[in-house]
Design a protein around this motif. Structure first.
Motif, short mmCIF file in Angstrom:
data_model
loop_
_atom_site.label_atom_id
_atom_site.label_comp_id
_atom_site.label_asym_id
_atom_site.label_seq_id
_atom_site.Cartn_x
_atom_site.Cartn_y
_atom_site.Cartn_z
N HIS A 17 0.83 -1.21 0.00
CA HIS A 17 0.00 0.00 0.00
C HIS A 17 0.87 1.26 0.00
CE1 HIS A 17 -4.05 1.83 1.09
NE2 HIS A 17 -3.22 2.86 1.18
N GLU A 55 3.97 1.51 -0.92
CA GLU A 55 4.73 1.60 -2.17
C GLU A 55 3.90 2.29 -3.25
OE1 GLU A 55 7.88 0.81 -3.24
OE2 GLU A 55 8.29 0.68 -1.10
N ILE A 56 2.60 1.99 -3.27
CA ILE A 56 1.71 2.65 -4.22
C ILE A 56 1.61 4.14 -3.90
CG2 ILE A 56 -0.70 2.83 -4.97
CD1 ILE A 56 -0.94 -0.18 -4.65
N GLY A 59 4.57 5.98 -5.09
CA GLY A 59 4.85 5.85 -6.51
C GLY A 59 4.45 7.10 -7.28
N ASP A 60 4.35 6.97 -8.58
CA ASP A 60 4.05 8.12 -9.44
C ASP A 60 2.75 7.95 -10.21
OD1 ASP A 60 4.86 6.12 -11.10
OD2 ASP A 60 6.50 7.21 -12.04
N ILE A 61 1.85 7.12 -9.67
CA ILE A 61 0.54 6.95 -10.31
C ILE A 61 -0.27 8.24 -10.13
CG2 ILE A 61 -1.58 5.61 -10.38
CD1 ILE A 61 -0.01 3.26 -9.19
N ALA A 62 -0.68 8.85 -11.21
CA ALA A 62 -1.33 10.16 -11.16
C ALA A 62 -2.59 10.15 -10.30
CB ALA A 62 -1.65 10.63 -12.57
N PHE A 63 -3.45 9.13 -10.48
CA PHE A 63 -4.70 9.06 -9.72
C PHE A 63 -4.44 9.00 -8.22
CE2 PHE A 63 -8.09 6.62 -7.65
CZ PHE A 63 -9.19 7.40 -7.97
N VAL A 64 -3.44 8.22 -7.82
CA VAL A 64 -3.11 8.10 -6.41
C VAL A 64 -2.62 9.44 -5.86
CG1 VAL A 64 -1.56 6.99 -4.75
CG2 VAL A 64 -2.57 5.65 -6.61
N GLN A 65 -1.74 10.10 -6.59
CA GLN A 65 -1.20 11.38 -6.13
C GLN A 65 -2.28 12.45 -6.03
OE1 GLN A 65 1.93 11.60 -4.96
NE2 GLN A 65 2.01 9.41 -5.42
N GLU A 66 -3.25 12.40 -6.92
CA GLU A 66 -4.32 13.40 -6.91
C GLU A 66 -5.36 13.14 -5.82
OE1 GLU A 66 -5.89 13.18 -10.82
OE2 GLU A 66 -4.09 14.03 -11.78
#
Length: 343
Positions: free
Chosen positions: A155, A157-158, A161-168
């Protein structure tokens, strides 16, 4: 209530109030240009996971095999109802401070997405559900512990990371139980076998201090390596939270049953929900009135704690008060009775 549980709850509660005092003063006057101010704030983030851990310790101790009747009714009345109340209060305070806020949207986000400081209630309720399934289906905790810790690592690690949806939508990703799963399994073991666990921790109480020292060192190493985010979504807080909890359980058994500890413990849920709103409302005034970061932080800490307890006391006198600030009129149970339940 077992006295070391009360002590742990109080220490976590005061840590949270102090942490948020540093946040509000930092936002009002600027954060000091020293990394150690942020390091201290990072360490204090152990407090929210500690509330979650203690919740499951108590649950596993009292109900190691199944949940009792009216379990959900009581939690909905005295935990979830206050959560709803403060989700609305938080939006109202935000609107008062900034009238451009979309108050309807904020209330929705607060209630369903945990977009305010009461979000930990959603995590605790997920732990209730987990506890139900673990006890009902006799799920092996020996299997669940490594699975839970690996799920936390995955969790985080996600999150990093650089996943756009996660960062937003970073705030949303602090809610799923997988970010807190390791806390649940370890707390479940401690609570279910509390009589043996507390005796073992007491016997090796000096080693618990070593555990705290090593876990603090771990946070320091992560921090110096660039992992400087201030929040509870840090994997290095797992060992720190468990180490501090173990140390307080061990040394708390030596403590006398102080009335002030019991009072703050009973008020802790309400303090957690209320102090943030008081700090938001009065933080700037206190920052302007006092000089020096430490003096300002301490003044806001003392003021928000005292004001929270006073307001909680007044609200508790209302017929519906427990639906706003939680139940502060819990009847204490003897330690012997509780330990028999754990045996």
């Amino acid at each position: 209530m077992i006295k070391e549980w009360n002590l742990l709850r109080v220490i976590a509660c005061l840590s949270i109030v102090f942490l948020h005092s540093t946040s509000q003063i930092g936002m009002a006057t600027g954060f000091p240009e020293t990394e150690y101010y942020q390091l201290i704030r990072t360490i204090l983030c152990y407090a929210t996971p500690t509330f979650v851990v203690l919740s499951e310790i108590i649950l596993a101790n009292r109900y190691p095999y199944k949940l009792p009747e009216k379990f959900w009714t009581k939690r909905l009345k005295w935990i979830f109802a206050p959560y709803i109340s403060f989700a609305i209060i938080d939006a109202l305070v935000s609107y008062k401070l900034s009238p451009t806020v979309d108050i309807k949207q904020m209330i929705f986000n607060n209630i369903f997405l945990g977009a305010f400081e009461g979000y930990f209630v959603l995590i605790i309720f997920q732990f209730y559900v987990l506890h139900y399934f673990v006890t009902k289906y006799r799920i092996s905790i020996n299997v669940l512990i490594p699975v839970s810790i690996l799920s936390m690592i995955f969790h985080f690690e996600i999150l990093n990371g650089d996943i756009a949806f996660v960062q937003e939508n970073m705030g949303l990703f602090k809610i799923p139980f997988t970010a807190w799963f390791g806390y649940f399994t370890i707390a479940y073991v401690i609570g279910k076998h509390y009589k043996k666990a507390s005796a073992l921790l007491y016997k090796h109480k000096w080693l618990t201090l070593a555990g705290v020292t090593v876990s603090l060192l771990g946070v320091f190493v992560f921090f110096k390596a660039g992992y400087t985010s201030v929040g509870s979504r840090r994997i290095d807080l797992l060992p720190l939270t468990i180490a501090i909890s173990a140390a307080v359980i061990a040394w708390g058994q030596l403590m006398k049953n102080f009335k002030i500890i019991n009072i703050i413990s009973n008020y802790s849920f309400g303090i957690y929900l209320l102090h943030w709103q008081i700090q938001r409302y009065f933080g700037n005034d206190i920052a302007q009135y006092f000089e020096g970061t430490f003096t300002r932080v301490m003044a806001l800490f003392i003021f928000s704690l005292a004001a929270s307890m006073l307001i909680i006391k007044i609200v508790s006198m209302l017929p519906f008060g427990s639906y706003i600030i939680g139940n502060i009129k819990r009847k204490p149970a003897s330690k012997l009775k509780t330990l028999k339940t754990a045996a």
